[in-house]
Scaffold this active site. Structure first.
Site, PDB file in Angstrom:
ATOM      1  N   ASP A   1      -9.583   2.708   2.842  1.00  0.00           N
ATOM      2  CA  ASP A   1      -9.461   2.003   4.096  1.00  0.00           C
ATOM      3  C   ASP A   1      -9.915   3.027   5.459  1.00  0.00           C
ATOM      4  O   ASP A   1     -10.195   2.771   6.416  1.00  0.00           O
ATOM      5  CB  ASP A   1      -8.106   1.702   4.611  1.00  0.00           C
TER       6      ASP A   1
ATOM      7  N   LYS B   1       0.818  -1.177  -0.129  1.00  0.00           N
ATOM      8  CA  LYS B   1       0.146  -0.153   0.124  1.00  0.00           C
ATOM      9  C   LYS B   1       0.748   1.160   0.082  1.00  0.00           C
ATOM     10  O   LYS B   1       0.432   2.508  -0.542  1.00  0.00           O
ATOM     11  CB  LYS B   1      -1.052  -0.052   1.069  1.00  0.00           C
TER      12      LYS B   1
HETATM   13  P1  NDP Z   1       2.166  -4.076   5.963  1.00  0.00           P
HETATM   14  O1  NDP Z   1       2.694  -5.147   5.247  1.00  0.00           O
HETATM   15  O2  NDP Z   1       2.211  -2.892   5.110  1.00  0.00           O
HETATM   16  O3  NDP Z   1       2.470  -4.080   7.204  1.00  0.00           O
HETATM   17  C1  NDP Z   1       2.468  -5.156   8.138  1.00  0.00           C
HETATM   18  C2  NDP Z   1       2.508  -4.714   9.630  1.00  0.00           C
HETATM   19  O4  NDP Z   1       2.680  -5.792  10.507  1.00  0.00           O
HETATM   20  C3  NDP Z   1       3.903  -3.848   9.933  1.00  0.00           C
HETATM   21  O5  NDP Z   1       3.495  -3.064  10.779  1.00  0.00           O
HETATM   22  C4  NDP Z   1       4.817  -4.985  10.347  1.00  0.00           C
HETATM   23  O6  NDP Z   1       6.143  -4.778  11.176  1.00  0.00           O
HETATM   24  C5  NDP Z   1       3.822  -5.926  11.078  1.00  0.00           C
HETATM   25  N1  NDP Z   1       4.454  -7.265  11.322  1.00  0.00           N
HETATM   26  C6  NDP Z   1       4.249  -8.452  10.247  1.00  0.00           C
HETATM   27  N2  NDP Z   1       5.087  -9.489  10.686  1.00  0.00           N
HETATM   28  C7  NDP Z   1       5.538  -9.126  11.997  1.00  0.00           C
HETATM   29  C8  NDP Z   1       6.060  -9.958  12.863  1.00  0.00           C
HETATM   30  N3  NDP Z   1       6.179 -11.278  12.688  1.00  0.00           N
HETATM   31  N4  NDP Z   1       6.263  -9.361  14.090  1.00  0.00           N
HETATM   32  C9  NDP Z   1       5.681  -8.066  14.206  1.00  0.00           C
HETATM   33  N5  NDP Z   1       5.467  -7.351  13.492  1.00  0.00           N
HETATM   34  C10 NDP Z   1       5.269  -7.773  12.281  1.00  0.00           C
HETATM   35  O7  NDP Z   1       0.529  -4.646   5.582  1.00  0.00           O
HETATM   36  P2  NDP Z   1      -0.882  -3.640   6.074  1.00  0.00           P
HETATM   37  O8  NDP Z   1      -0.738  -2.682   6.918  1.00  0.00           O
HETATM   38  O9  NDP Z   1      -1.322  -3.449   4.556  1.00  0.00           O
HETATM   39  O10 NDP Z   1      -2.051  -4.954   6.602  1.00  0.00           O
HETATM   40  C11 NDP Z   1      -1.803  -5.166   7.949  1.00  0.00           C
HETATM   41  C12 NDP Z   1      -2.892  -6.271   8.437  1.00  0.00           C
HETATM   42  O11 NDP Z   1      -4.228  -5.401   8.376  1.00  0.00           O
HETATM   43  C13 NDP Z   1      -3.010  -7.496   7.711  1.00  0.00           C
HETATM   44  O12 NDP Z   1      -3.313  -8.694   8.180  1.00  0.00           O
HETATM   45  C14 NDP Z   1      -4.149  -6.971   6.545  1.00  0.00           C
HETATM   46  O13 NDP Z   1      -4.963  -7.952   5.961  1.00  0.00           O
HETATM   47  C15 NDP Z   1      -4.965  -6.266   7.341  1.00  0.00           C
HETATM   48  N6  NDP Z   1      -5.844  -5.031   6.773  1.00  0.00           N
HETATM   49  C16 NDP Z   1      -7.339  -5.400   6.928  1.00  0.00           C
HETATM   50  C17 NDP Z   1      -8.038  -4.512   6.459  1.00  0.00           C
HETATM   51  C18 NDP Z   1      -9.631  -4.522   6.616  1.00  0.00           C
HETATM   52  O14 NDP Z   1     -10.117  -3.950   5.699  1.00  0.00           O
HETATM   53  N7  NDP Z   1     -10.046  -5.266   7.439  1.00  0.00           N
HETATM   54  C19 NDP Z   1      -7.648  -3.138   5.729  1.00  0.00           C
HETATM   55  C20 NDP Z   1      -6.211  -3.005   6.057  1.00  0.00           C
HETATM   56  C21 NDP Z   1      -5.493  -4.013   6.277  1.00  0.00           C
HETATM   57  P3  NDP Z   1       7.413  -4.234  10.442  1.00  0.00           P
HETATM   58  O15 NDP Z   1       6.884  -2.884   9.789  1.00  0.00           O
HETATM   59  O16 NDP Z   1       8.372  -4.114  11.677  1.00  0.00           O
HETATM   60  O17 NDP Z   1       7.779  -5.369   9.462  1.00  0.00           O
END
Ligand code: NDP
Length: 313
Positions: free
Chosen positions: A102, A66
């Site tokens: 969103d 995104k």
């Molecule tokens: P991004 O890939 O942009 O961000 C992922 C986030 O999760 C980052 O903050 C990352 O931290 C963190 N993360 C991932 N793995 C780990 C781990 N093992 N330990 C700690 N932190 C972790 O994804 P999005 O922001 O687009 O999506 C995040 C979640 O929100 C997803 O599950 C998505 O499906 C959900 N979502 C749902 C929506 C809805 O309409 N219901 C809309 C938007 C998102 P770091 O930066 O440190 O890697």
């Protein structure tokens, strides 16, 4: 010509956008087909370039693209610009326009979580990715006075805070290091807790230990599949006042997308029904797979020869 709407992300298999949007296209008689496109980070520019083709009505952008997609887009709407994240692409001829639905999706979900009481002023957000940006922007524009972001990689949380600089000038927006004791101290003074990490999307794991969640919070997980993540179960067991998964947000970001692509009002009830049915079917098949795996393990254990006693046993 049947036109495509592609969901570009990695992974994409968990997504329920397809059944929800296809039901809406079919209901309104729009000749469009929703497709999943699993795209790795290096493949993103080519996948976005494809969207310029006349066979594409538009696209959805999801985890983890995104923010990365922003420089590949020709024009951003105010909300996409404000968040620095795009989840929806529409077309003006071959030009691509980036939107962030969103944000309105999260606002509806937050209103429904808070219910009839006054909108709280303090929130903790776990995560700093594209989804978290929509959440934080939603909280800022809802009048929250203190929002603290925790992220595994602190620099990304700090980047988010810098990004919102001016729009958050009237309130306290902070990024803090991901240490349990610091999260616990912050949770003790907050009212709303949102998981915007992807922890819990795969496997029954939670972003923070159950023991640090105090009672009485309003808790949301952006994850909707599974519908009851470990995080939500543990928050409820800790005495949360209310919990919600990401389904309401998904539905409302989807209705806004439908209206942007088609210019028609979204058939929201059809979309809700289809979404709930798709989630129930996914969860039933996940349960079946888990029972089959457990039965396989039990059968293998029964068939295995008894272990040879070690010398001295
Ligand atoms: P991004 O890939 O942009 O961000 C992922 C986030 O999760 C980052 O903050 C990352 O931290 C963190 N993360 C991932 N793995 C780990 C781990 N093992 N330990 C700690 N932190 C972790 O994804 P999005 O922001 O687009 O999506 C995040 C979640 O929100 C997803 O599950 C998505 O499906 C959900 N979502 C749902 C929506 C809805 O309409 N219901 C809309 C938007 C998102 P770091 O930066 O440190 O890697």
């Amino acid at each position: 010509m049947t036109r495509r709407v592609v969901l570009i992300g990695h992974p994409v298999a968990h997504s329920l956008s397809g059944p929800m949007l296809q039901a809406a296209f079919d209901e309104r008689g729009i000749d469009a087909r929703h497709e999943l496109r699993d795209v790795s980070i290096p493949g993103l520019p080519a996948a976005i370039e494809d969207v310029r083709g006349t066979d594409h009505l538009g696209a959805q952008v999801t985890i983890p693209h995104k923010e990365r997609v922003v420089p590949l887009i020709d024009r951003l709407t105010d909300e996409a610009h404000a968040t620095g994240a795009v989840n929806t692409i529409t077309k003006e001829g071959k030009r691509l326009v980036g939107h962030n639905t969103d944000v309105p999706g999260f606002r509806v979900a937050l209103d429904s979580l808070v219910g009839r009481q006054k909108m709280p002023k303090m929130a903790v957000v776990l995560g700093a990715g594209g989804g978290a940006r929509a959440v934080v922007y939603g909280l800022i524009t809802e009048g929250f006075q203190r929002v603290v972001v925790f992220n595994r990689h602190l620099h990304r949380g700090e980047g988010l805070v810098r990004h919102f600089g001016r729009s958050a000038a009237h309130m306290e927006l902070k990024a803090m290091p991901w240490h349990e004791s610091i999260i616990e101290a912050e949770l003790a003074r907050t009212r709303v807790l949102v998981n915007a990490t992807s922890i819990g999307l795969h496997g029954d794991v939670a972003p923070i230990p159950a023991g640090i969640i105090p009672p009485g919070l309003l808790v949301m997980d952006l994850i909707y599949n599974p519908s009851q993540t470990r995080f939500l179960r543990e928050a409820a067991a800790a005495g949360a006042e209310a919990t919600a998964n990401g389904l309401v947000m998904l539905l409302h970001q989807g209705t806004a997308q439908f209206e942007l692509w088609t210019g028609q009002p979204a058939p929201i009830e059809i979309m809700r029904e289809r979404l709930e049915a798709a989630l129930a079917a996914r969860e039933a098949s996940a349960d079946d797979a888990a029972s089959e795996a457990a039965a396989g393990v039990a059968a293998a254990a029964e068939a295995a020869p008894a272990p040879t006693p070690a010398p001295g046993d």
